[in-house]
Design an enzyme around this catalytic site. Structure first.
Site, mmCIF file in Angstrom:
data_model
loop_
_atom_site.group_PDB
_atom_site.id
_atom_site.type_symbol
_atom_site.label_atom_id
_atom_site.label_comp_id
_atom_site.label_asym_id
_atom_site.label_seq_id
_atom_site.Cartn_x
_atom_site.Cartn_y
_atom_site.Cartn_z
ATOM 1 N N ASP A 1 5.177 4.970 -28.499
ATOM 2 C CA ASP A 1 4.108 5.357 -27.572
ATOM 3 C C ASP A 1 4.325 4.801 -26.174
ATOM 4 O OD1 ASP A 1 2.563 6.641 -29.606
ATOM 5 O OD2 ASP A 1 1.883 4.680 -30.280
ATOM 6 N N CYS B 1 0.847 -1.195 0.000
ATOM 7 C CA CYS B 1 0.000 0.000 0.000
ATOM 8 C C CYS B 1 0.881 1.243 0.000
ATOM 9 C CB CYS B 1 -0.925 0.003 1.219
ATOM 10 S SG CYS B 1 -0.040 0.072 2.791
ATOM 11 N N ASP C 1 -2.650 8.266 -30.382
ATOM 12 C CA ASP C 1 -1.692 8.153 -31.474
ATOM 13 C C ASP C 1 -2.504 7.977 -32.749
ATOM 14 O OD1 ASP C 1 0.837 7.685 -32.802
ATOM 15 O OD2 ASP C 1 0.261 5.575 -32.855
ATOM 16 N N CYS D 1 3.394 1.545 2.824
ATOM 17 C CA CYS D 1 4.675 0.853 2.638
ATOM 18 C C CYS D 1 5.619 1.721 1.812
ATOM 19 C CB CYS D 1 4.451 -0.492 1.943
ATOM 20 S SG CYS D 1 3.375 -1.631 2.841
ATOM 21 N N ASP E 1 -0.161 2.477 -29.694
ATOM 22 C CA ASP E 1 0.143 1.084 -30.046
ATOM 23 C C ASP E 1 1.609 0.815 -30.363
ATOM 24 O OD1 ASP E 1 0.210 2.392 -32.627
ATOM 25 O OD2 ASP E 1 -0.012 0.401 -33.509
#
Length: 733
Positions: free
Chosen positions: A626, A29, A438, A32, A622
């Site tokens: 990117d 979490c 994109d 931590c 993709d």
């Protein structure tokens, strides 16, 4: 661990600065994350520590003269976290092992709770009747025989986490859980030993069962499906062909290549270095770097980058950077930076959990001391009431509030061909207020298609497709796929960089450049109509035609952009393609905010700028170029046709050619986040009612466990509403 083992994993920089990336067990979490960063920050020799919450990794920098790498690991151990050098395979194995351990504990706790409940029913009914004390004691001891080893086995994840926290002089959510379980078991054994009427073995085991459900679901959603470093490493060449001054060549490891060396890159090979072309001409597939699928011609004096694919001719390249310092290495660095930044997002459950441990400890202690001061009961009875407070406030509803919704929503997404990779991606997607796309492979289909199909008579399709199938050139392959699977012509001659030719029925067939086919006249109107396309000419005898090849919009692209606008999102395009390629697509979709010709760092900088202005960016992309932006965005989506690295960097992956899953995912995410908030509010209201009842002594640990189980059931039933959120669509090929 021996010093020589750790030195292999240490990176050295100018100024005597060393750095190392460590995998760390037990990071669960935001608390931590803060404990590690603040704890390491107190060491004067450590310059910086950054926790990647999503990947459970810590990047540490220190002054090499003042600190050894072993001391860094020891420091983390002193904070209660087991650390070891990051090795992708080891971390993947560790995540899978932890899932199996939780699942085994869940099975044991579930089986044991059913059996203990059967014994408990007999005791409950007997206590209101005339059960024989010997029989009651026997059932209690039999329950203890089942519950004690079950708690020792199934409770290990909570006990070990609590011990680590206590050793580090800290408190986490597992500390009150452990105290409640241990005290309830101890009091139950004491009651059984003293022939008491009540024991609470059933409540303890049921508590562990529900807690393990939440912990397992959370672990399942946190585990990443792919490893970023492994995917990127596949693109990095391990060797290069170095040219000597006398023209000889030698294959050497990439680590042996130095700036100003000369290397040769043959057709079909990936460029292994960043450098300048000294001789030769060729075409490069730069889609991994720029996103542009059309091959780019390169020649004398032009720059090439590692990771690009050489298609046609041999190139001699003067090296500027090899290994470290290349654009590919820069993408790797940007991704690590971006993922680390995104991992600092604090989930709803983490925010709620920050208050849980101190509040529940305080309430339990106040209850115990209050009853002792009031008097009228013995200290064991006061202690049992305090234990009841611990159990009734144990975070089953809180622990299930988020993971239960995540799992149901993930199932709803899966039915719509959408794969959720990060549990907190639902929360981040629901917060998005701007969608950045994109172009190539995202708004458009990844493979080029024939844009002027009317210029191709049906009777010519077979002969053109068969000729295109004989070449490995990307445009020829794209044309072949567009025309269907056809057997290639035999005896085809290929003139590198020009085109293909073959004799058929006494006529010469040509396929290639406009000049190669002598089709300048036919090309003029086609080039004027399709400025962003690539062109292939065909000639058979006197017949000539020119085909424009380019990207077509993905199905449902317009509907998706309209749906996102209707949901209140702004739309933008950030592309590595040429401006003349991006403008027509933007105009067709009515998108005004566009930027083209961007490198990976440019995209990430623009996203960082948007984030600095308070924007929550949804990135859809993709390509390799990117990947840093996908990792650095507030939330990211990628099609299944994307590069492996882009898929790894994205939070969500969708199947099929249509773009509608992006809008569907947003609708489901917004509903899911609403349900998460409802569940958290219910958990708060449940505790507001249940805690005073328990503190007043009106509940036993058994009633507390039943109430806790009931709250978990309500949370789970509410989570099932996440199954709806966007209309399901028919799967498309």
């Amino acid at each position: 661990m021996a010093a020589q083992d750790l030195s292999v994993f240490v990176s050295h920089r100018d100024g005597g600065i060393a750095s190392m990336e460590l995998a760390v067990d037990g990071i669960r979490c935001a608390g931590c994350m803060q404990a590690i960063e603040k704890g390491l920050g107190r060491e004067p020799a450590i310059l910086g520590a950054r926790v990647n919450l999503a990947l459970k990794r810590v990047s540490v920098e220190w002054r090499e003269a003042l600190l050894k790498p072993e001391a860094v690991v020891d420091k983390l151990g002193a904070l209660g976290f087991k650390a070891y050098p990051f090795v992708p395979e080891r971390q993947e194995e560790g995540a899978a092992s932890e899932e199996k351990r939780l699942l085994r504990g869940l099975g044991v706790a579930g089986f044991a709770s059913m059996n203990i409940m059967l014994l408990s029913v007999a005791v409950w009914s007997g206590n209101s009747g005339d059960i024989d004390p010997t029989t009651r004691d026997f059932f209690h001891w039999l329950s203890a025989l089942i519950a004690l080893p079950t708690a020792a086995y199934a409770g290990r994840p909570f006990f070990e986490s609590a011990l680590r926290a206590l050793r580090a002089r800290a408190v986490n959510m597992d500390v009150p859980i452990t105290i409640g379980v241990v005290l309830a078991l101890a009091m139950s054994v004491a009651e059984t030993w003293n022939h008491g009427h009540h024991a609470y073995f059933d409540g303890v085991v049921m508590l562990l069962f529900f807690l393990l459900i939440g912990r397992y679901l959370d672990q399942l959603m946190r585990r990443r499906t792919r490893d970023l470093a492994g995917n990127l490493a596949a693109l990095k060449a391990e060797t290069a062909t170095r040219l000597g001054a006398d023209g000889s060549w030698t294959i050497v490891p990439i680590a042996a290549i130095r700036p100003d060396d000369r290397v040769i890159v043959r057709p079909g090979e990936r460029v292994s270095v960043d450098g300048i072309v000294e001789s030769g001409r060729s075409e490069l597939d730069q889609s991994l770097v720029t996103g542009e699928t059309a091959p780019v011609a390169v020649g004398l004096g032009e720059r090439v980058h590692a990771g690009t694919l050489n298609l046609t001719g041999a190139l001699a390249v003067r090296v500027e950077a090899a290994g470290q310092g290349t654009l590919l290495d820069e993408i790797d660095r940007l991704m690590s930076q971006a993922v680390g930044s995104r991992s600092r997002y604090v989930r709803l459950s983490d925010r709620a959990a920050r208050l849980y441990a101190p509040v529940v400890h305080t309430l339990s202690a106040v209850t115990f001391l209050g009853w002792l001061l009031i008097g009228g009961i013995s200290w064991p009875e006061a202690l049992m009431i305090a234990v009841t407070v611990l159990i009734i406030t144990c975070p089953c509803a809180l622990g299930l509030a988020i993971p239960a919704v995540q799992v149901v929503a993930a199932s709803a997404l899966f039915r719509r061909r959408i794969m959720l990779k990060e549990g907190d991606a639902l929360e981040r997607l629901a917060e998005a207020d701007i969608a950045v796309f994109d172009k190539t492979g995202t708004l458009t289909l990844p493979e080029p298609d024939i844009l002027n199909a009317e210029a191709l008579p049906v009777e010519r399709r077979a002969e053109i497709g068969a000729l295109a199938a004989a070449s490995h050139h990307p445009l020829a392959q794209a044309l072949s796929r567009a025309l269907g699977s056809l057997p290639a012509h035999a005896d085809v001659r290929e003139e590198r960089g020009q085109g293909l030719s073959v004799m058929l029925d006494g006529e010469e067939l040509r396929l290639g450049s406009v000049a190669f086919c002598g089709a300048e006249t036919e090309a003029a109107p086609v080039m004027a109509s399709h400025r962003s396309a690539s062109f292939i000419a065909y000639r058979r005898g006197a017949y000539r035609t020119v085909l424009a090849l380019g990207q077509k919009l993905r199905p449902e692209a317009r509907e998706t952009i309209d749906a996102l606008r209707a949901a209140g999102l702004e739309i933008a395009i950030l592309s590595g393609d040429r401006p003349e390629s991006v403008a027509p697509i933007a105009a067709e979709l009515g998108i005004n905010h566009i930027q083209a010709g961007l490198l990976p760092a440019d995209k990430l900088n623009l996203l960082d700028s948007m984030a600095a202005n308070g924007r929550k960016v949804l990135m859809v992309g993709d390509g390799l170029n990117d990947a840093p932006a996908l990792a650095g965005a507030h939330v990211s989506v990628s099609p299944v046709s994307a590069t492996h690295l882009a898929q790894a960097a994205a939070d969500i992956v969708f199947l099929g050619e249509g773009l509608k899953p992006v809008a569907d995912a947003l609708a489901i995410a917004r509903k899911a986040r609403g349900l998460m908030l409802e569940n958290l509010w219910f958990a708060v209201l449940y505790n507001a009612v249940a805690v005073p009842v328990a503190m007043a002594g009106f509940a036993t640990p058994l009633i507390a466990a039943a109430a806790m189980s009931g709250s978990s059931l309500v949370v789970t039933l509410n989570a099932l509403r996440a199954r709806s959120g966007a209309p399901e669509t028919e799967a498309r090929a």
